[in-house]
Design a protein around this motif. Structure first.
Motif, PDB file in Angstrom:
ATOM      1  N   LEU A 102       0.828  -1.210   0.000  1.00 39.18           N
ATOM      2  CA  LEU A 102       0.000   0.000   0.000  1.00 39.18           C
ATOM      3  C   LEU A 102       0.861   1.259   0.000  1.00 39.18           C
ATOM      4  N   LEU A 103       1.987   1.216   0.705  1.00 39.09           N
ATOM      5  CA  LEU A 103       2.902   2.356   0.714  1.00 39.09           C
ATOM      6  C   LEU A 103       3.527   2.553  -0.673  1.00 39.09           C
ATOM      7  N   ALA A 104       3.909   1.451  -1.324  1.00 40.37           N
ATOM      8  CA  ALA A 104       4.499   1.526  -2.661  1.00 40.37           C
ATOM      9  C   ALA A 104       3.498   2.065  -3.684  1.00 40.37           C
ATOM     10  N   CYS A 105       2.217   1.849  -3.411  1.00 41.71           N
ATOM     11  CA  CYS A 105       1.159   2.286  -4.327  1.00 41.71           C
ATOM     12  C   CYS A 105       0.601   3.663  -3.966  1.00 41.71           C
ATOM     13  N   VAL A 137      11.342  -5.288   0.885  1.00 33.92           N
ATOM     14  CA  VAL A 137      11.781  -5.607  -0.473  1.00 33.92           C
ATOM     15  C   VAL A 137      10.648  -6.284  -1.241  1.00 33.92           C
ATOM     16  N   PHE A 138       9.996  -7.251  -0.597  1.00 34.20           N
ATOM     17  CA  PHE A 138       8.927  -8.025  -1.232  1.00 34.20           C
ATOM     18  C   PHE A 138       7.772  -7.118  -1.665  1.00 34.20           C
ATOM     19  N   GLY A 139       7.345  -6.219  -0.786  1.00 39.72           N
ATOM     20  CA  GLY A 139       6.203  -5.357  -1.077  1.00 39.72           C
ATOM     21  C   GLY A 139       6.456  -4.418  -2.245  1.00 39.72           C
ATOM     22  N   PHE A 140       7.644  -3.798  -2.268  1.00 40.15           N
ATOM     23  CA  PHE A 140       7.972  -2.914  -3.390  1.00 40.15           C
ATOM     24  C   PHE A 140       8.158  -3.721  -4.670  1.00 40.15           C
ATOM     25  N   ALA A 141       8.749  -4.933  -4.555  1.00 44.09           N
ATOM     26  CA  ALA A 141       8.920  -5.792  -5.727  1.00 44.09           C
ATOM     27  C   ALA A 141       7.563  -6.204  -6.299  1.00 44.09           C
ATOM     28  N   TRP A 142       6.587  -6.448  -5.421  1.00 42.23           N
ATOM     29  CA  TRP A 142       5.229  -6.814  -5.865  1.00 42.23           C
ATOM     30  C   TRP A 142       4.688  -5.732  -6.799  1.00 42.23           C
ATOM     31  N   LYS A 143       4.797  -4.493  -6.369  1.00 45.03           N
ATOM     32  CA  LYS A 143       4.282  -3.370  -7.154  1.00 45.03           C
ATOM     33  C   LYS A 143       5.078  -3.179  -8.439  1.00 45.03           C
ATOM     34  N   VAL A 144       6.403  -3.213  -8.330  1.00 46.91           N
ATOM     35  CA  VAL A 144       7.248  -2.969  -9.500  1.00 46.91           C
ATOM     36  C   VAL A 144       7.075  -4.066 -10.548  1.00 46.91           C
ATOM     37  N   VAL A 145       7.128  -5.324 -10.116  1.00 48.29           N
ATOM     38  CA  VAL A 145       7.038  -6.438 -11.067  1.00 48.29           C
ATOM     39  C   VAL A 145       5.666  -6.484 -11.735  1.00 48.29           C
ATOM     40  N   LEU A 146       4.600  -6.457 -10.942  1.00 43.96           N
ATOM     41  CA  LEU A 146       3.262  -6.611 -11.525  1.00 43.96           C
ATOM     42  C   LEU A 146       2.787  -5.362 -12.265  1.00 43.96           C
ATOM     43  N   ASN A 147       2.973  -4.211 -11.644  1.00 44.38           N
ATOM     44  CA  ASN A 147       2.413  -2.975 -12.199  1.00 44.38           C
ATOM     45  C   ASN A 147       3.333  -2.322 -13.237  1.00 44.38           C
ATOM     46  N   ASP A 148       4.627  -2.239 -12.932  1.00 45.34           N
ATOM     47  CA  ASP A 148       5.546  -1.525 -13.819  1.00 45.34           C
ATOM     48  C   ASP A 148       6.115  -2.405 -14.933  1.00 45.34           C
TER      49      ASP A 148
END
Length: 199
Positions: free
Chosen positions: A25-28, A162-173
């Motif tokens: 949620l923070l990454a988003c 790391v996992f949470g930001f990677a979730w956003k970067v990999v799926l969304n970006d």
């Protein structure tokens, strides 16, 4: 041959899943409220702070199972509200400031989840460590780690960043999934969280 205690692995995974929702949620934050990331941060902190401040007055009346069930429900609710509203699936809520308000409401559930889960799981890990420590002392095993489960939980929470930001970067970006899909897919974490706890 070294063996790893399944309880150690469970607490590591619980630490990862518990904090990953906060980080996702923070990454988003910019996708939730472009230009209003401070609002997202407040929605991620204030409700959780209220849980931690009030915990001494009611934690003894609610067992670990119920607390983790509520925490899991809050995680799923958070991802569902943010994902559905941002994707326009909740039509009444998906316009202008109303949309941001609903998404912040969803983020607040994530805050409640993280704090409730963290306070409960740290206490539970300490309980398991006390039990294991007492059992090992009766077996004259002085080489045991008396804080193994708290260490495992803490290590899992560390990787959650790391996992949470990677979730956003990999799926969304990288994979170009929509923001809504990226958040809705995170419900797999809520299912995993509950499954690991029950296991």
């Amino acid at each position: 041959m070294m063996t790893v205690d399944p309880t150690f692995i469970a607490f590591w995974l619980l630490g990862l899943f518990n904090n990953a929702s906060y980080v996702i949620l923070l990454a988003c934050a910019k996708s939730i409220s472009d230009g209003g990331t401070a609002l997202v941060f407040l929605a991620l902190v204030v409700p959780g702070l209220s849980v931690k401040l009030s915990a001494p007055y009611w934690f003894d009346k609610v067992g670990y199972n119920k607390r983790l069930m509520i925490s899991t429900a809050c995680m799923a609710t958070s991802f569902m509200i943010v994902g559905l509203v941002s994707g326009g699936y909740a039509r009444a809520a998906a316009t202008g400031d109303n949309k941001v308000g609903w998404e912040l409401f969803g983020v607040a559930f994530g805050s409640l989840q993280g704090s409730l889960g963290e306070a409960s799981l740290l206490a539970l890990a300490g309980k398991f460590d006390s039990f294991s420590s007492g059992r090992n002392e009766t077996q004259n095993n002085n080489n045991s780690n008396k804080t193994a489960n708290i260490t495992a939980y803490s290590s899992g929470t560390g990787l959650a960043g790391v996992f949470g930001f990677a979730w956003k970067v990999v799926l969304n970006d990288w994979l170009k999934f929509s923001f809504s899909t990226t958040v809705l897919l995170a419900n797999v974490l809520a299912v995993s969280y509950w499954w690991v706890f029950l296991g």
